[in-house]
Design a protein around this motif. Structure first.
Motif, PDB file in Angstrom:
ATOM      1  N   LEU A  83      32.313  39.359  34.092  1.00 10.77           N
ATOM      2  CA  LEU A  83      33.098  40.416  33.445  1.00 10.77           C
ATOM      3  C   LEU A  83      33.122  41.694  34.284  1.00 10.77           C
ATOM      4  O   LEU A  83      34.161  42.357  34.414  1.00 10.77           O
ATOM      5  CB  LEU A  83      32.538  40.711  32.054  1.00 10.77           C
ATOM      6  CG  LEU A  83      32.787  39.631  30.997  1.00 10.77           C
ATOM      7  CD1 LEU A  83      32.025  39.961  29.716  1.00 10.77           C
ATOM      8  CD2 LEU A  83      34.270  39.487  30.721  1.00 10.77           C
ATOM      9  N   ILE A  84      31.979  42.038  34.873  1.00  8.90           N
ATOM     10  CA  ILE A  84      31.919  43.229  35.732  1.00  8.90           C
ATOM     11  C   ILE A  84      32.770  43.023  36.979  1.00  8.90           C
ATOM     12  O   ILE A  84      33.475  43.930  37.433  1.00  8.90           O
ATOM     13  CB  ILE A  84      30.452  43.565  36.082  1.00  8.90           C
ATOM     14  CG1 ILE A  84      29.726  44.053  34.830  1.00  8.90           C
ATOM     15  CG2 ILE A  84      30.377  44.597  37.194  1.00  8.90           C
ATOM     16  CD1 ILE A  84      28.228  44.218  35.006  1.00  8.90           C
ATOM     17  N   ALA A  85      32.730  41.814  37.537  1.00 16.83           N
ATOM     18  CA  ALA A  85      33.549  41.520  38.725  1.00 16.83           C
ATOM     19  C   ALA A  85      35.032  41.590  38.394  1.00 16.83           C
ATOM     20  O   ALA A  85      35.843  42.033  39.224  1.00 16.83           O
ATOM     21  CB  ALA A  85      33.194  40.145  39.272  1.00 16.83           C
ATOM     22  N   ALA A  86      35.419  41.164  37.190  1.00 19.20           N
ATOM     23  CA  ALA A  86      36.828  41.232  36.788  1.00 19.20           C
ATOM     24  C   ALA A  86      37.309  42.682  36.737  1.00 19.20           C
ATOM     25  O   ALA A  86      38.429  42.995  37.155  1.00 19.20           O
ATOM     26  CB  ALA A  86      37.025  40.560  35.431  1.00 19.20           C
ATOM     27  N   ALA A  87      36.464  43.560  36.222  1.00 15.47           N
ATOM     28  CA  ALA A  87      36.833  44.975  36.166  1.00 15.47           C
ATOM     29  C   ALA A  87      36.737  45.619  37.550  1.00 15.47           C
ATOM     30  O   ALA A  87      37.596  46.430  37.934  1.00 15.47           O
ATOM     31  CB  ALA A  87      35.932  45.705  35.187  1.00 15.47           C
ATOM     32  N   GLY A  88      35.708  45.245  38.307  1.00 13.19           N
ATOM     33  CA  GLY A  88      35.509  45.838  39.632  1.00 13.19           C
ATOM     34  C   GLY A  88      36.559  45.426  40.642  1.00 13.19           C
ATOM     35  O   GLY A  88      36.760  46.098  41.664  1.00 13.19           O
ATOM     36  N   LEU A  89      37.246  44.344  40.393  1.00  8.98           N
ATOM     37  CA  LEU A  89      38.295  43.882  41.299  1.00  8.98           C
ATOM     38  C   LEU A  89      39.420  44.903  41.431  1.00  8.98           C
ATOM     39  O   LEU A  89      40.065  45.012  42.474  1.00  8.98           O
ATOM     40  CB  LEU A  89      38.848  42.551  40.784  1.00  8.98           C
ATOM     41  CG  LEU A  89      39.721  41.723  41.698  1.00  8.98           C
ATOM     42  CD1 LEU A  89      38.948  41.363  42.958  1.00  8.98           C
ATOM     43  CD2 LEU A  89      40.157  40.464  41.000  1.00  8.98           C
ATOM     44  N   TRP A  90      39.608  45.693  40.373  1.00 17.21           N
ATOM     45  CA  TRP A  90      40.681  46.687  40.400  1.00 17.21           C
ATOM     46  C   TRP A  90      40.285  47.959  41.144  1.00 17.21           C
ATOM     47  O   TRP A  90      41.116  48.847  41.345  1.00 17.21           O
ATOM     48  CB  TRP A  90      41.123  47.005  38.974  1.00 17.21           C
ATOM     49  CG  TRP A  90      41.837  45.825  38.398  1.00 17.21           C
ATOM     50  CD1 TRP A  90      41.315  44.885  37.581  1.00 17.21           C
ATOM     51  CD2 TRP A  90      43.169  45.435  38.673  1.00 17.21           C
ATOM     52  NE1 TRP A  90      42.245  43.924  37.312  1.00 17.21           N
ATOM     53  CE2 TRP A  90      43.402  44.237  37.967  1.00 17.21           C
ATOM     54  CE3 TRP A  90      44.203  45.967  39.449  1.00 17.21           C
ATOM     55  CZ2 TRP A  90      44.617  43.571  38.016  1.00 17.21           C
ATOM     56  CZ3 TRP A  90      45.423  45.313  39.476  1.00 17.21           C
ATOM     57  CH2 TRP A  90      45.617  44.128  38.770  1.00 17.21           C
ATOM     58  N   LEU A  91      39.026  48.056  41.580  1.00 15.90           N
ATOM     59  CA  LEU A  91      38.608  49.208  42.393  1.00 15.90           C
ATOM     60  C   LEU A  91      38.994  49.038  43.859  1.00 15.90           C
ATOM     61  O   LEU A  91      38.992  49.996  44.621  1.00 15.90           O
ATOM     62  CB  LEU A  91      37.096  49.409  42.283  1.00 15.90           C
ATOM     63  CG  LEU A  91      36.574  49.761  40.882  1.00 15.90           C
ATOM     64  CD1 LEU A  91      35.055  49.838  40.900  1.00 15.90           C
ATOM     65  CD2 LEU A  91      37.179  51.060  40.409  1.00 15.90           C
ATOM     66  N   ILE A  92      39.335  47.827  44.258  1.00 14.38           N
ATOM     67  CA  ILE A  92      39.747  47.553  45.637  1.00 14.38           C
ATOM     68  C   ILE A  92      41.172  48.045  45.815  1.00 14.38           C
ATOM     69  O   ILE A  92      42.074  47.633  45.077  1.00 14.38           O
ATOM     70  CB  ILE A  92      39.656  46.047  45.953  1.00 14.38           C
ATOM     71  CG1 ILE A  92      38.225  45.570  45.769  1.00 14.38           C
ATOM     72  CG2 ILE A  92      40.146  45.758  47.358  1.00 14.38           C
ATOM     73  CD1 ILE A  92      38.075  44.069  45.860  1.00 14.38           C
TER      74      ILE A  92
END
Length: 168
Positions: A46-55
């Protein structure tokens, strides 16, 4: 009645295996560590799904935006699927007392509270077989009680010792 496979040799290869000193064996119990590891993996997804949009992405690159969207949806769905693991997924707990020759099946609910505890004397069971790494028990009427994998050699040796004493 207790039955053993034809390959069981009381004086054969099992005599070199170390028997565990305690006479009370827990064959199967719910794994708290495994459940927590699965939950951590779900939270990480879940954190990776949200963090993907920081790229950052080059403006106007629609293919990359679509790829990020599909990957984040897949990660979020996978993480949400892994979070609700329960203790009841492991099935009932089976306890075997090799000295008292007693098999106890403990059923628990999702919160770990005992629903029922049924004890059977090994000598009154219709069948108790340890073969090919599986412990199979049937009651006096032939109804199956348990079928458990036994992978620990010390547990298997203790069970074979208990079964060998009853067969003599």
């Amino acid at each position: 009645m207790t039955s053993l496979p034809d390959t069981f040799m009381p004086d054969g290869p099992l005599r070199h295996e170390r028997l565990i000193p305690q006479h009370y064996i827990e064959v199967a119990a719910p794994g708290r560590v495994r459940r927590n590891a699965i939950r951590v993996a779900g939270i990480s997804a879940l954190i990776a799904a949200a963090g993907l949009w920081l790229i950052p992405v080059v403006p106007g690159d629609g293919a990359m935006q679509l790829t990020k969207l599909a990957l984040s949806i897949a990660l979020a769905a996978g993480g949400a699927f892994l979070l609700p693991t329960r203790a009841s997924d492991a099935g009932p707990e089976v306890q075997i007392d090799t000295v008292a020759r007693c098999l106890t099946i403990v059923e628990k609910d999702a919160h770990g509270h005992t629903l029922s505890e049924t004890a059977y004397s090994v000598d009154t069971l219709g069948e108790l077989v340890l073969r090919d790494g599986l412990l199979t028990a049937r009651d006096g009427s032939g109804q199956p009680l348990i079928v458990l994998p036994v992978s620990d050699p010390s547990v298997e040796a203790a069970l074979r010792s208990m079964l060998g004493r009853g067969a003599r």
